[in-house]
Design a protein around this motif. Structure first.
Motif, PDB file in Angstrom:
ATOM      1  N   ALA A  94       0.825  -1.207   0.000  1.00  0.00           N
ATOM      2  CA  ALA A  94       0.000   0.000   0.000  1.00  0.00           C
ATOM      3  C   ALA A  94       0.860   1.258   0.000  1.00  0.00           C
ATOM      4  O   ALA A  94       1.862   1.345   0.713  1.00  0.00           O
ATOM      5  CB  ALA A  94      -0.917   0.001   1.216  1.00  0.00           C
ATOM      6  N   GLY A  95       0.463   2.226  -0.814  1.00  0.00           N
ATOM      7  CA  GLY A  95       1.201   3.477  -0.867  1.00  0.00           C
ATOM      8  C   GLY A  95       0.447   4.514  -1.672  1.00  0.00           C
ATOM      9  O   GLY A  95      -0.482   4.190  -2.415  1.00  0.00           O
ATOM     10  N   ILE A  96       0.843   5.762  -1.516  1.00  0.00           N
ATOM     11  CA  ILE A  96       0.244   6.846  -2.289  1.00  0.00           C
ATOM     12  C   ILE A  96       1.345   7.612  -3.007  1.00  0.00           C
ATOM     13  O   ILE A  96       2.479   7.668  -2.552  1.00  0.00           O
ATOM     14  CB  ILE A  96      -0.582   7.798  -1.401  1.00  0.00           C
ATOM     15  N   PHE A  97       0.984   8.196  -4.145  1.00  0.00           N
ATOM     16  CA  PHE A  97       1.978   8.853  -4.993  1.00  0.00           C
ATOM     17  C   PHE A  97       1.528  10.266  -5.358  1.00  0.00           C
ATOM     18  O   PHE A  97       0.713  10.450  -6.251  1.00  0.00           O
ATOM     19  CB  PHE A  97       2.206   8.052  -6.278  1.00  0.00           C
ATOM     20  N   PRO A  98       2.054  11.274  -4.663  1.00  0.00           N
ATOM     21  CA  PRO A  98       1.841  12.656  -5.112  1.00  0.00           C
ATOM     22  C   PRO A  98       2.993  13.053  -6.030  1.00  0.00           C
ATOM     23  O   PRO A  98       4.149  12.799  -5.726  1.00  0.00           O
ATOM     24  CB  PRO A  98       1.886  13.454  -3.801  1.00  0.00           C
ATOM     25  N   GLY A  99       2.691  13.660  -7.156  1.00  0.00           N
ATOM     26  CA  GLY A  99       3.734  13.960  -8.131  1.00  0.00           C
ATOM     27  C   GLY A  99       4.216  15.390  -8.128  1.00  0.00           C
ATOM     28  O   GLY A  99       4.809  15.834  -9.105  1.00  0.00           O
TER      29      GLY A  99
END
Length: 254
Positions: A94-99
């Motif tokens: 699980a993870g989130i990716f802000p660019g």
């Protein structure tokens, strides 16, 4: 399938889509009883129903891994109960990716990304790995990323969290390996569900690689099965690049 994980139990976080889903499905196809975990009950049910329709064993445990020790502890407890008292394999996916760029990243986003991508797996592993050791052993697989080592102009925050997970992989291998718990990581390239009707910006990031294309979720899942299975019994503390050659080689067009 050869059922390399027959009799094993597994918890895969963030497994309602993309890489996590493919890993959960591959583990079940190889004989493991899998806990599918994520925030969406609807998507979780779809994954579980699909696995069961193919003759596999799976259950869904909803989790909001916000980085708190309490949330990780709750997931560990519920998954252990569903799996009959033990977890043999943990996949921290699980993870989130802000660019965003560094200057455009606010403090709230910074804290949230580190909470989900680093703190949550840190405390989850802290709950599950000692229990694995007490039960005789197990395998922890972390998901890193190629951008932890090959920098791009945006996403420094995300890249740093994946660098942290690679460091934790080696530290945990030293900490838990002597107790029978193997800890390794997979570093994927750009991997997305195939979408034949439209292109994706990530395709350009795989130009100039030996593979010359984006990866497929099942290609990461194959690597996860290897690291979870007995044939990797002598493998500790590695980061396995499954990235189409992105970090290893550059193909120069004539």
């Amino acid at each position: 399938m050869t059922r390399r994980l027959a009799g094993k139990t597994a918890l895969v976080t963030g497994s309602t889509s993309n890489i996590g889903r493919a890993i959960a499905e591959a583990f079940a196809a190889e004989g493991a009883h899998v806990v599918v975990s994520g925030r969406s009950e609807r998507r979780g049910a779809e994954v579980v129903d699909g696995i069961r329709a193919r003759g596999g064993r799976a259950d869904f445990v909803r989790a909001e891994l916000d980085g708190s020790a309490r949330a990780s502890r709750t997931l560990a407890t519920r998954a252990t109960e569903v799996l009959g008292g033990r977890i043999d394999i943990l996949v921290n996916n699980a993870g989130i990716f802000p660019g965003d760029t560094t200057a455009a990243t606010d403090e709230k986003t910074f804290d949230e990304v580190y909470a989900v991508n680093v703190k949550a797996p840190f405390f989850l592993t802290g709950e599950i790995a000692p229990a694995m050791a007490a039960a005789g052993g197990g395998s922890v697989i972390n998901l890193g990323s190629w951008v932890a080592r090959l920098a791009v102009p945006v996403g420094a925050l995300y890249s740093s969290t994946k660098g942290a997970m690679e460091t934790l992989t080696r530290s945990w291998a030293a900490e838990f390996g002597p107790q029978g718990v193997r800890v390794n990581a997979i570093s994927p390239g750009v991997v997305l569900e195939p979408s034949p009707d439209q292109s994706h910006p990530g395709e350009a990031m795989m130009n100039g690689t030996p593979a010359g294309r984006m990866g497929r979720p099942e290609e990461i899942a194959h690597a996860a099965v290897y690291l979870a299975a007995d044939e990797s019994a002598f493998v500790h503390g590695i980061v396995l690049d499954v990235d189409g050659g992105r970090t290893a080689a550059a193909v120069i067009a004539a």
